[in-house]
Design a protein around this motif. Structure first.
Motif, mmCIF file in Angstrom:
data_model
loop_
_atom_site.group_PDB
_atom_site.id
_atom_site.type_symbol
_atom_site.label_atom_id
_atom_site.label_comp_id
_atom_site.label_asym_id
_atom_site.label_seq_id
_atom_site.Cartn_x
_atom_site.Cartn_y
_atom_site.Cartn_z
ATOM 1 N N VAL A 44 4.859 -11.448 7.541
ATOM 2 C CA VAL A 44 4.628 -12.197 6.311
ATOM 3 C C VAL A 44 4.489 -11.193 5.168
ATOM 4 O O VAL A 44 3.777 -10.195 5.303
ATOM 5 N N LEU A 45 5.197 -11.437 4.093
ATOM 6 C CA LEU A 45 5.111 -10.563 2.931
ATOM 7 C C LEU A 45 4.371 -11.288 1.812
ATOM 8 O O LEU A 45 4.284 -12.512 1.815
ATOM 9 N N MET A 46 3.860 -10.521 0.883
ATOM 10 C CA MET A 46 3.128 -11.088 -0.252
ATOM 11 C C MET A 46 3.935 -12.213 -0.914
ATOM 12 O O MET A 46 3.384 -13.272 -1.232
ATOM 13 N N PHE A 49 3.955 -16.117 -0.001
ATOM 14 C CA PHE A 49 2.927 -17.066 -0.437
ATOM 15 C C PHE A 49 3.391 -17.916 -1.615
ATOM 16 O O PHE A 49 2.814 -18.953 -1.903
ATOM 17 N N PRO A 145 -3.335 -15.713 -0.120
ATOM 18 C CA PRO A 145 -3.500 -14.301 0.248
ATOM 19 C C PRO A 145 -4.918 -14.002 0.728
ATOM 20 O O PRO A 145 -5.115 -13.301 1.723
ATOM 21 N N TYR A 148 -5.369 -15.443 4.173
ATOM 22 C CA TYR A 148 -4.752 -14.529 5.138
ATOM 23 C C TYR A 148 -5.727 -13.409 5.498
ATOM 24 O O TYR A 148 -5.929 -13.084 6.665
ATOM 25 N N MET A 149 -6.342 -12.827 4.492
ATOM 26 C CA MET A 149 -7.268 -11.709 4.724
ATOM 27 C C MET A 149 -8.456 -12.151 5.555
ATOM 28 O O MET A 149 -8.898 -11.460 6.462
ATOM 29 N N ASN A 150 -8.993 -13.328 5.223
ATOM 30 C CA ASN A 150 -10.142 -13.832 5.965
ATOM 31 C C ASN A 150 -9.796 -14.056 7.440
ATOM 32 O O ASN A 150 -10.541 -13.645 8.327
ATOM 33 N N ASN A 152 -7.597 -12.635 9.222
ATOM 34 C CA ASN A 152 -7.382 -11.382 9.928
ATOM 35 C C ASN A 152 -8.675 -10.679 10.281
ATOM 36 O O ASN A 152 -8.805 -10.092 11.348
ATOM 37 N N GLN A 153 -9.604 -10.729 9.361
ATOM 38 C CA GLN A 153 -10.830 -9.971 9.562
ATOM 39 C C GLN A 153 -11.902 -10.786 10.257
ATOM 40 O O GLN A 153 -12.805 -10.243 10.869
ATOM 41 N N ASN A 154 -11.801 -12.092 10.115
ATOM 42 C CA ASN A 154 -12.861 -12.972 10.593
ATOM 43 C C ASN A 154 -12.242 -14.142 11.360
ATOM 44 O O ASN A 154 -12.331 -15.293 10.933
ATOM 45 N N ARG A 246 -20.195 -14.428 6.746
ATOM 46 C CA ARG A 246 -18.886 -13.914 6.348
ATOM 47 C C ARG A 246 -18.079 -14.994 5.635
ATOM 48 O O ARG A 246 -17.390 -14.721 4.643
ATOM 49 N N LEU A 249 -18.814 -15.442 1.905
ATOM 50 C CA LEU A 249 -18.358 -14.441 0.943
ATOM 51 C C LEU A 249 -16.993 -14.787 0.364
ATOM 52 O O LEU A 249 -16.662 -14.378 -0.742
ATOM 53 N N VAL A 250 -16.212 -15.505 1.142
ATOM 54 C CA VAL A 250 -14.808 -15.744 0.769
ATOM 55 C C VAL A 250 -14.699 -16.578 -0.506
ATOM 56 O O VAL A 250 -15.389 -17.575 -0.623
ATOM 57 N N ASP B 43 -16.275 -7.671 5.093
ATOM 58 C CA ASP B 43 -14.856 -7.970 5.000
ATOM 59 C C ASP B 43 -14.329 -7.612 3.613
ATOM 60 O O ASP B 43 -15.041 -7.719 2.616
ATOM 61 N N VAL B 44 -13.067 -7.210 3.562
ATOM 62 C CA VAL B 44 -12.406 -7.006 2.279
ATOM 63 C C VAL B 44 -11.996 -8.366 1.739
ATOM 64 O O VAL B 44 -11.425 -9.180 2.469
ATOM 65 N N LEU B 45 -12.290 -8.621 0.490
ATOM 66 C CA LEU B 45 -11.905 -9.881 -0.137
ATOM 67 C C LEU B 45 -10.805 -9.603 -1.147
ATOM 68 O O LEU B 45 -10.624 -8.469 -1.599
ATOM 69 N N MET B 46 -10.076 -10.631 -1.485
ATOM 70 C CA MET B 46 -8.971 -10.502 -2.445
ATOM 71 C C MET B 46 -9.429 -9.787 -3.718
ATOM 72 O O MET B 46 -8.746 -8.911 -4.234
ATOM 73 N N GLY B 146 -0.275 -6.588 -0.684
ATOM 74 C CA GLY B 146 0.888 -6.499 0.197
ATOM 75 C C GLY B 146 0.763 -5.340 1.173
ATOM 76 O O GLY B 146 1.190 -5.429 2.328
ATOM 77 N N TYR B 148 -2.053 -4.179 2.337
ATOM 78 C CA TYR B 148 -3.011 -4.672 3.333
ATOM 79 C C TYR B 148 -2.282 -5.482 4.409
ATOM 80 O O TYR B 148 -2.484 -5.299 5.602
ATOM 81 N N MET B 149 -1.420 -6.400 3.965
ATOM 82 C CA MET B 149 -0.701 -7.257 4.908
ATOM 83 C C MET B 149 0.196 -6.428 5.816
ATOM 84 O O MET B 149 0.286 -6.677 7.015
ATOM 85 N N ASN B 152 -1.749 -4.597 8.529
ATOM 86 C CA ASN B 152 -2.262 -5.473 9.565
ATOM 87 C C ASN B 152 -1.205 -5.903 10.558
ATOM 88 O O ASN B 152 -1.467 -6.007 11.750
ATOM 89 N N GLN B 153 -0.024 -6.182 10.048
ATOM 90 C CA GLN B 153 1.022 -6.707 10.917
ATOM 91 C C GLN B 153 1.868 -5.609 11.523
ATOM 92 O O GLN B 153 2.502 -5.791 12.542
#
Lengths: 250, 250
Positions: A44-46, A49, A145, A148-150, A152-154, A246, A249-250, B43-46, B146, B148-149, B152-153
């Motif tokens: 998946v690329l940016m 989305f 986006p 997606y981050m959430n 992956n990490q959580n 967690r 925080l999102v 966690d890293v957030l956007m 991007g 980051y994505m 991960n992948q």
């Protein structure tokens, strides 16, 4: 809200009948999931989305779409590749998604809450489909986006699982729907049910609600009926609190 | 370019001497990594991608920063929490990062290529620091979600590893630097070295280059000297091609 009832007693949303909407959703998702499965898996690329796939369904059919008994409509799929990735993360196989949503009847829920949305559940009780307002759909799209981050990490997140965002365009109206996990499947028998908001203002189930066979209680009922709260073993408790922290925080 | 040489023969960048820049980088990174380690992991957030942390280093020192022998400067750290996460993914421990960059001398590279950038390598050969233009820094910052994505992948990615993006602000000038992995560490003895661009236009090493002990050859040299290409075993080859294909999508 956009929800209504027509002369024959059928639910409508933006003057579109529920049966038309169900039909269009099933045809649309059937097309878009099938179309996607012919494309190879890739990262998946940016930019994924922001993609909106659009396909026209004339009632007489086309070389891409079958004939149908509804008015012409257009079906839009938001971020198809990103949602395919999310479904995969959630362990939803394309065939199962397709089968549940398109090959079995969608069941309209009769108690759709205060939001004016229409709710459907799939026959197998796996998925909920909910109409969302323009602003909500836009917001979810912008959120992708970060979502997606959430994930992956959580991965144990308790936030809603979003499987797809679509739009049925017909007669100048846009009806946006989101497909989510059903957190209240019928197989899990609920002996006590609370809708907790963290507020005590007017948060008591009505008399009418309490007379139901499985009432949904609220915050004040919880404080009164369960003064000691819920008992969880220490590991479950700390895992739950960690996940909630967690998620917050999102 | 912004690179120059002052009256004493020292390299300068935007009129700032290399020794001043090195000093400011070491003080700045020392502060920001230390400051970050006092904050709990999360966690890293956007929104973390858009954060810029800024700290002022007056030469007389402050209650947060030590005294130093350079002019007052300000040190900015882009997306500190996101880069902490990236360093962790790359297996770089905060202590090692701090030690390599701040406790050992930075070595200026004498052959910094055509870009007009300054290059430093850490004493242990692990990290490269490169000055980047405003536009490049801005671009990298926009790229972070991007990036980051991709990480991960596609954790085997051969794209550059970015460990930090910083800005030294002094005397009205902004000097932006990026910390990256050193892909040509001295421990790996190179018997043959190519700088390949995929172009054949004027892509031959100069006579002067060829006289060096370890010359960097170019595309036309490769085609002439290695007409059969490189021999890799089948598994390595397919893994490499797969990684390159995925990297080329980003």
């Amino acid at each position: 809200g956009h929800r209504g009832v027509d002369a024959s007693g059928e639910t409508t949303y933006k003057k579109t009948t529920s049966s038309t909407l169900k039909g269009a959703i099933q045809l649309g998702i059937g097309y878009t999931v099938g179309n996607l499965s012919s494309k190879p898996e890739r990262d998946v690329l940016m930019q994924d989305f922001y993609v909106v796939e659009s396909i026209f369904f004339p009632s007489e059919g086309s070389n891409l779409t079958p004939a149908h008994h509804y008015a012409d409509f257009r079906f839009k799929t938001y971020a198809p590749v990103a949602f395919r990735y999310f479904r995969e993360l959630f362990g939803i196989r394309p065939d199962d998604y397709l089968y549940s949503l398109c090959n079995e009847p969608l069941i309209e829920l009769s108690n759709p809450g205060a939001s004016g949305s229409l709710f459907y559940v799939t026959s197998d009780d796996e998925f909920i489909i909910k109409t969302v307002m323009h602003k909500e759909a836009e917001f979810l799209q912008k959120l992708l986006p970060g979502y997606y981050m959430n994930l992956n990490q959580n991965p144990r997140t308790l936030l809603p699982k979003f499987y797809g965002l679509y739009c049925v365009q017909s007669g100048g109206k846009n009806i946006r729907v989101v497909v989510m996990n059903n957190i209240l499947p019928r197989v899990v028998k609920m002996h006590l049910k609370f809708d907790l908001k963290g507020s005590t203002y007017k948060r008591r189930a009505s008399k009418k609600e309490k007379e139901k066979s499985s009432p949904t209680y609220k915050d004040l009922d919880f404080m009164q009926d369960m003064p000691e709260g819920l008992m969880l073993d220490a590991d479950t408790f700390s895992a739950l609190v960690k996940t909630l922290q967690r998620d917050c925080l999102v």
